[in-house]
Design an enzyme around this catalytic site. Structure first.
Site, PDB file in Angstrom:
ATOM      1  N   ALA A  73       0.838  -1.195   0.000  1.00 21.69           N
ATOM      2  CA  ALA A  73       0.000   0.000   0.000  1.00 21.69           C
ATOM      3  C   ALA A  73       0.872   1.245   0.000  1.00 21.69           C
ATOM      4  CB  ALA A  73      -0.908   0.002   1.229  1.00 21.69           C
ATOM      5  N   GLY A 118      -0.370  -5.394   0.294  1.00 24.64           N
ATOM      6  CA  GLY A 118      -1.410  -5.416  -0.723  1.00 24.64           C
ATOM      7  C   GLY A 118      -0.973  -6.078  -2.013  1.00 24.64           C
ATOM      8  N   GLU A 121      -1.439  -9.734  -1.387  1.00 24.56           N
ATOM      9  CA  GLU A 121      -2.889  -9.968  -1.388  1.00 24.56           C
ATOM     10  C   GLU A 121      -3.454  -9.954  -2.799  1.00 24.56           C
ATOM     11  OE1 GLU A 121      -4.246  -8.164   2.917  1.00 24.56           O
ATOM     12  OE2 GLU A 121      -3.534  -6.755   1.386  1.00 24.56           O
ATOM     13  N   GLU A 141       2.286  -5.955   7.550  1.00 24.59           N
ATOM     14  CA  GLU A 141       1.436  -4.907   8.133  1.00 24.59           C
ATOM     15  C   GLU A 141       1.587  -4.759   9.643  1.00 24.59           C
ATOM     16  OE1 GLU A 141      -0.644  -6.110   4.287  1.00 24.59           O
ATOM     17  OE2 GLU A 141       0.463  -7.119   5.886  1.00 24.59           O
TER      18      GLU A 141
END
Length: 267
Positions: A73, A118, A121, A141
């Protein structure tokens, strides 16, 4: 530079179609293809277009440059997010990745570098993951005081098992491509020069089959993973019956008996 395809203008994504394959490239190499809100929005637009275009039979998703698939991110954006904004951001990212996972067409992640947070993911939402040997995966994270918010706590255990997923999520450690392959996070490790051509070869092989059968197979697996085996078997049987009513099934079985290549029309 914006990507324009059939009236679709995207600032952070390169999007093109060649034959039956759509190519989606996250194009923010200066920030290692980090995902901010505009990039998530561009991803959604590209995949919605690929879903609706009947000529597209599969998608290759990768990152620009040779350092990162998607490094995670955009931390500068994330640092400013209050609780409600963060929750909404998480839900938006989850919805985009649900779109990718349930596209009804195979999506190959061509992981050409870092796939963190991300990025990991996003790769997990794809149907198949190919990686170069220098690729790195992780869900870091917790080191930011957060937890994976784009499906990492749900897809990672389903892919590699609860214990391995928790070790990665709780430690925040990165793993290399060989370890990702060993635990089942990656399907194949491919030389960098062959990454896209291998993804194309897989999609061409899938595209030689009935698009209806491919779509229903994807749905049966994805929906079956969310339920019990018994309910999944009922679902499988219903899709089997739906396939049996198609022209593709008639063509496929006839072609087999006549010892010729099937000509599927997706109906």
């Amino acid at each position: 530079m914006a990507s324009e395809t059939a009236g679709l203008t995207l600032a952070n994504i390169l999007y093109e179609k060649k034959g039956a394959i759509a190519y989606v490239t996250v194009n923010r190499p200066k920030v290692l293809n980090a995902l901010n809100t505009p990039t998530w929005s561009d991803l959604r637009k590209a995949f919605e277009d690929a879903r609706e275009d009947a000529a597209v039979r599969g998608v290759i998703l990768t990152g620009a440059g040779d350092k990162a698939f998607i490094a995670g991110a955009d931390i500068s954006e994330l640092a400013q997010a209050a609780a409600f904004d963060a929750q909404q951001s998480s839900r938006f990212g989850q919805q985009v990745l649900d779109l990718i996972e349930n596209l009804g067409k195979p999506v190959v992640a061509a992981v050409n570098g870092f796939a963190l947070g991300g990025g990991c993911e996003t790769a997990m939402a794809c149907t198949i993951r190919l990686a170069v040997d220098s690729a790195r995966f992780g869900q870091p994270e917790v080191a930011l005081g957060l937890l994976p918010g784009g499906g990492g706590t749900q897809r990672l255990p389903r892919l590699v098992g609860k214990a391995r997923a928790l070790q990665l999520i709780l430690s925040g450690e990165m793993i290399g491509a060989q370890e990702a392959y060993r635990i089942g996070l990656v399907n194949e490790i491919v030389p960098a020069a062959e990454l896209i051509s291998r993804a194309e070869a897989i999609l061409h092989k899938i595209a030689s089959n009935s698009p209806i059968a491919v779509k229903f197979s994807l749905e049966a697996v994805n929906r079956g993973m969310e339920t019990s085996q018994g309910e999944g078997l009922l679902l499988e049987a219903s899709y089997f019956g739906l396939c049996a009513a198609t022209e593709d099934k008639k063509e496929g079985t006839t072609a087999f008996l006549e010892k010729r290549a099937a000509q599927f029309r997706g109906r």
